[in-house]
Write a protein that holds these residues in place. Structure first.
Motif: not given
Length: 494
Positions: A16, A46, A50, A300, A303-304, A307
């Motif tokens: 990611s 997810f 996400v 999750n 992935i954040e 980001h």
């Protein structure tokens, strides 16, 4: 070779990171020691937040449909077997009153990790990321100007020189260990064995329950694609013993069961005491190891992390922001991981057999997915008196929270206005004039009440879709107020 960002680890968080960096035009190289995804996926499911991030990079239509996205796999019961008597249902969040508030333009994605990772990897490559599988990082060193790593694929070792390094190298994280970063939390809890198998059992999912605590056997759940996993006590099992356990958990032995693979999992809970040091940053399991839960906090949250870090690295690398902005990564993401750790142990979700439950407050799942609060120098107006998470309608556009979703037109959400730079949400030409000298895009939105604004107010939205600052009404000098807010929040310094 040279690259702007070197990502170590090609799991969900690392891939990611490569995806979000490449999408923002960053020269990124990822190295992963394995040739591909693990045949025994951990994560499945997810959350919608996400899903929003994947929508922004153009992946929403490429994700396969799954029954899991309709809620399967989240509800859990204790049962004598899959086909046998069912007892009490255990809830992750206490059942709430039905609400007509729509929190997101997307839904959760019910795809297993071994199917999600290749989708993310292919998109990252399409956007220009250099992804090198079967390539291991042997060593690294950092200095004031960058990071030098020695990596090895099929041939001789070679050096990669990067401006920054993102360590997404798992819960044992050699990078974290070399940096001497300690961890806090419950720590090691227990070890489990698992067997992944395929069987025609969809008929037992019709009531929406997809997780089963089977008396005297273990924990049974579905990946929503015909595959199931049975978690067992930690010991060696022969194949006949595994089949017997599967049949016992199912409650019948007349089905065609294909054993795919087995696994051994260490269940632990810990959060790194720092998410970065110098030019190296931790993400995913390297930063926080969170036990599997119906909150979906493992994959999750990782992935954040990616980001949050990606837009900051991109801003610093292009010279739009000062390096001090990168300090806000730890300030924003570590409290979220700590809150997730607390939420897991505040609930009866199968982990408190290892210790006392946490007596802290419970937060609704929608608050954890859409309503966590960031406090940092990149946010103006998020004081220490505010709770760490609330439902979006309770925040009503509070700085430090994800900008609210409102439909702008059919099929287009306010969230679709963000993530490509800084945006000023308002509905007055005075704000449009104030935004022009700053290279901040002005977006008129009719529903300013959702942002907690009057008709003359404005909200400054960061490139990750979080509110950096707002003026609930028109100040005496909107140009000066906005310029000061933008200068402060984009630099990450007060």
């Amino acid at each position: 070779m040279k690259t702007q960002v070197l990502v170590v680890g090609g799991g969900l968080a690392g891939t990611s990171a490569a995806l979000f960096l490449a999408w923002r035009g960053v020269d990124v190289t990822l190295v992963e020691k394995h040739p591909g995804s693990s045949p025994h996926p951990r994560a499945v499911g997810f959350n919608a937040r996400v899903g929003e991030l994947l929508r922004a990079v153009g992946l929403e239509q490429e994700l396969p449909a799954s029954r899991m996205s309709k809620g399967f796999g989240v509800r859990r019961v204790r049962a004598e077997s899959l086909v046998g008597k069912r007892y009490e249902e255990t809830f992750w969040t206490p059942p709430a009153e039905l609400s007509d508030v729509e929190y997101s333009p997307v839904r959760g994605v019910g795809v297993a990790q071994d199917r999600m990772e290749p989708i993310l990897r292919d998109k990252a490559r399409e956007l220009g990321a250099d992804i090198r599988m079967s390539t291991r990082m042997l060593e690294f060193a950092q200095d004031d100007e960058g990071v030098t790593a020695v990596v090895q694929g099929d041939g001789e070792p070679y050096e990669i020189r990067a401006d920054y390094l993102v360590a997404a190298d798992g819960h044992r994280s050699p990078v974290r260990e070399q940096l001497g970063i300690t961890r806090t939390g419950r720590g090691f809890m227990h070890t489990s064995r698992s067997v992944l198998f395929r069987a025609p059992l969809d008929e037992y999912l019709k009531d929406g329950i997809g997780q089963f605590v089977i008396d005297d056997v273990g924990f049974l759940t579905t990946y929503g694609d015909g595959r199931w996993v049975l978690m067992l006590d930690d010991r060696e099992y022969t194949e006949p013993e595994l089949r017997q356990k599967i049949f016992q958990a199912i409650g019948r032995d007349d089905l065609d069961v294909e054993i795919i693979t087995t696994g051994r999992w260490t269940i632990s809970a810990s959060v790194a005491d720092r998410f970065g040091q110098g030019r190296v940053f931790l993400a995913g399991d390297a930063a926080h190891t969170l036990p599997p839960s119906r909150g979906g906090f493992g994959a999750n949250v990782g992935i954040e992390d990616a980001h949050n870090l990606a837009w900051k690295l991109a801003a610093v690398l292009t010279g739009e922001s000062r390096p001090s902005l990168l300090d806000t990564y730890d300030a924003e993401r570590r409290p979220v991981a700590t809150l997730c750790h607390q939420q897991i142990f505040a609930r009866n979700d199968g982990h408190n057999r290892d210790g006392q439950p946490d007596d802290g407050p419970l937060h609704d799942n929608n608050a954890m997915h859409f309503g966590v609060l960031y406090r940092s120098a990149a946010v103006l107006g998020a004081g220490p008196d505010l709770p760490p998470a609330q439902l979006p309608e309770q925040w009503n556009g509070q700085p430090g929270t994800r900008a609210p979703h409102v439909w702008v037109e059919p099929g287009k959400s306010t969230l679709d206005l963000f993530q490509r730079g800084w945006v000023l949400v308002a509905n007055d030409e005075l704000w449009a004039d104030a935004a022009k000298p700053l290279n901040v895009r002005y977006e008129p939105v009719a529903r300013l009440d959702a942002f907690g604004l009057s008709e003359k107010g404005a909200s400054l939205i960061r490139p990750d879709g979080y509110v950096a600052w707002r003026a609930t009404d028109l100040p005496d000098d909107p140009e000066r107020e906005l310029a000061e807010a933008f200068r402060t929040s984009s630099a990450g310094t007060r």
